[in-house]
Design a protein around this motif. Structure first.
Motif, PDB file in Angstrom:
ATOM      1  N   THR A   1       8.157 -26.470 -14.131  1.00  0.00           N
ATOM      2  CA  THR A   1       6.714 -26.632 -14.263  1.00  0.00           C
ATOM      3  C   THR A   1       6.130 -27.000 -12.895  1.00  0.00           C
ATOM      4  O   THR A   1       6.858 -27.353 -11.976  1.00  0.00           O
TER       5      THR A   1
ATOM      6  N   LEU B   1      -0.568 -31.923 -15.975  1.00  0.00           N
ATOM      7  CA  LEU B   1      -1.181 -31.954 -17.308  1.00  0.00           C
ATOM      8  C   LEU B   1      -1.369 -33.443 -17.636  1.00  0.00           C
ATOM      9  O   LEU B   1      -0.536 -34.053 -18.303  1.00  0.00           O
TER      10      LEU B   1
ATOM     11  N   ASP C   1       4.816 -26.238 -22.239  1.00  0.00           N
ATOM     12  CA  ASP C   1       5.029 -25.794 -20.858  1.00  0.00           C
ATOM     13  C   ASP C   1       6.509 -25.843 -20.483  1.00  0.00           C
ATOM     14  O   ASP C   1       7.032 -24.932 -19.831  1.00  0.00           O
TER      15      ASP C   1
ATOM     16  N   ASN D   1      -0.329 -24.265 -16.634  1.00  0.00           N
ATOM     17  CA  ASN D   1      -1.579 -24.642 -15.969  1.00  0.00           C
ATOM     18  C   ASN D   1      -1.851 -23.826 -14.708  1.00  0.00           C
ATOM     19  O   ASN D   1      -2.831 -24.095 -13.999  1.00  0.00           O
TER      20      ASN D   1
ATOM     21  N   ARG E   1      -2.479 -25.728 -11.474  1.00  0.00           N
ATOM     22  CA  ARG E   1      -3.689 -26.534 -11.327  1.00  0.00           C
ATOM     23  C   ARG E   1      -3.452 -27.977 -11.725  1.00  0.00           C
ATOM     24  O   ARG E   1      -2.473 -28.317 -12.386  1.00  0.00           O
TER      25      ARG E   1
ATOM     26  N   VAL F   1      -4.760 -30.136 -14.256  1.00  0.00           N
ATOM     27  CA  VAL F   1      -5.476 -30.123 -15.531  1.00  0.00           C
ATOM     28  C   VAL F   1      -5.321 -31.479 -16.190  1.00  0.00           C
ATOM     29  O   VAL F   1      -4.226 -32.049 -16.216  1.00  0.00           O
TER      30      VAL F   1
ATOM     31  N   LEU G   1      -5.782 -21.903 -21.148  1.00  0.00           N
ATOM     32  CA  LEU G   1      -5.068 -22.083 -19.885  1.00  0.00           C
ATOM     33  C   LEU G   1      -4.517 -20.754 -19.386  1.00  0.00           C
ATOM     34  O   LEU G   1      -4.556 -20.468 -18.173  1.00  0.00           O
TER      35      LEU G   1
ATOM     36  N   ASN H   1      -5.574 -18.675 -15.872  1.00  0.00           N
ATOM     37  CA  ASN H   1      -4.594 -18.107 -14.945  1.00  0.00           C
ATOM     38  C   ASN H   1      -4.888 -16.627 -14.660  1.00  0.00           C
ATOM     39  O   ASN H   1      -4.585 -16.128 -13.569  1.00  0.00           O
TER      40      ASN H   1
END
Length: 329
Positions: free
Chosen positions: A49, A53, A236, A244, A247, A249, A315, A319
């Protein structure tokens, strides 16, 4: 001078029946706190990841004095509210904290259930906690897999509860369980339930993937409002790619086992905390959208999320550069 000294002295001692609310700490559900992963997945394949988040919280300042109340009242990021809106009359601070802890535990289970339903993963029911003094104590242990109750196969907490329909306190039931790869059976006499209905097994059921374990750990944080962000972290980690898009988020929202995202309190403070932490996108429960839009900090994109499935879809749309449901005009 004497009058000033007296007024200041009284103002720093005399408490007022208010608490102050403000932005609380945020925690990256993809990261770790004090070296412990917030969401850990073991025994099943996971994927790398990136980004954040972050779940968000509201800071509550209790024991407010007359003088500190003035300071909170003047602060642009604080709000004074009657103390009994946070600590109801007749309940001690300890009792409220216990309720928040129980809500947090339930949000963990619901987040795991919702994430596994989103991913269509098979599940197994587990013993998440044993009630002290119950008949299950000594017969079952935390971490056991509950295979069946009264001869009914179970794979989720709801199925464990449904298997006890029609029972009464004092009824004996057979529970088949697995521990360390070995299957065994226990006969447990049901205890009384708080509402006087069916008998109680004396455990808080949890849920895990059919293969593997998910552990959510976050210290002393309480309440149910992190459910959405926990569920997204599980999704995720169990799917390829970065949900994400790398990002930062942040978001908030309760979640039930079906993945429905519910409203929370204190969203203006949570958005401020997210913005200050570096978030550029904030996931907002559908029912909180009007309040969020009216208090949104600059440079924070609000995304409306009625369900976990819609949060994942939004999300993915971000993207791809596609439009997403917004709380704004």
């Amino acid at each position: 001078m004497l009058l000033v000294v007296v007024v200041v002295g009284v103002g720093t001692v005399v408490r007022v029946p208010f608490v102050a609310l403000g932005p609380g700490p945020t925690y990256d559900t993809l990261g770790a706190v004090d070296g412990t992963p917030v969401v850990a997945v073991e025994g099943t394949p996971t994927f790398p990841t990136a980004g954040h988040l972050n779940m968000t919280t509201v800071a509550v300042s209790d024991g407010v004095t007359a003088l500190s109340a003035l300071g909170f009242w003047l602060a642009p990021d604080r709000r004074l509210v009657p103390r009994d809106t946070v600590y109801p009359p007749g309940q001690t601070t300890e009792q409220v904290d216990e309720q928040n802890t129980a809500q947090f535990a339930a949000s963990e289970t619901n987040a795991e259930l919702a994430a596994m339903a989103e991913l269509a993963l098979p599940t197994r029911a587990t013993v998440a906690e044993i009630v002290s003094g119950s008949a299950a104590e000594g017969a079952l242990r935390e971490g056991d897999t509950i295979v069946s109750v009264r001869g009914v196969p179970v794979a989720t907490p709801d199925q464990v509860a449904a298997a006890l329909n029609g029972t009464a306190p004092g009824d004996p039931v057979n529970v088949v369980y697995e521990r360390a790869g070995a299957r065994a059976e226990a006969r447990i006499v049901l205890g009384p339930s708080p509402d006087g209905g069916r008998g109680m097994l004396g455990v808080r059921p949890g849920v895990e993937p059919a293969t593997g374990d998910i552990t959510i750990s976050l210290g002393d944080v309480g309440g149910p409002s992190a459910g959405l962000m926990f569920a997204l972290a599980v999704v995720d980690k169990l799917t390829p790619g970065e949900l994400n898009g790398g990002r930062f988020v942040a978001g908030t929202g309760t979640i039930d086992a079906a993945g429905t995202v519910g409203p929370i309190g204190g969203i203006p403070f949570k958005m401020l905390a997210a913005r200050d932490a570096g978030a550029t996108v904030f996931l907002v429960p559908d029912a909180n959208c009007t309040e969020a839009a009216a208090n949104a900090p600059d440079e924070l994109q609000l995304v409306r999320v009625p369900t976990l499935d819609s949060a994942v879809a939004s999300l993915e749309a971000l993207n791809a550069g596609a439009p997403v449901p917004s709380c704004g005009p």
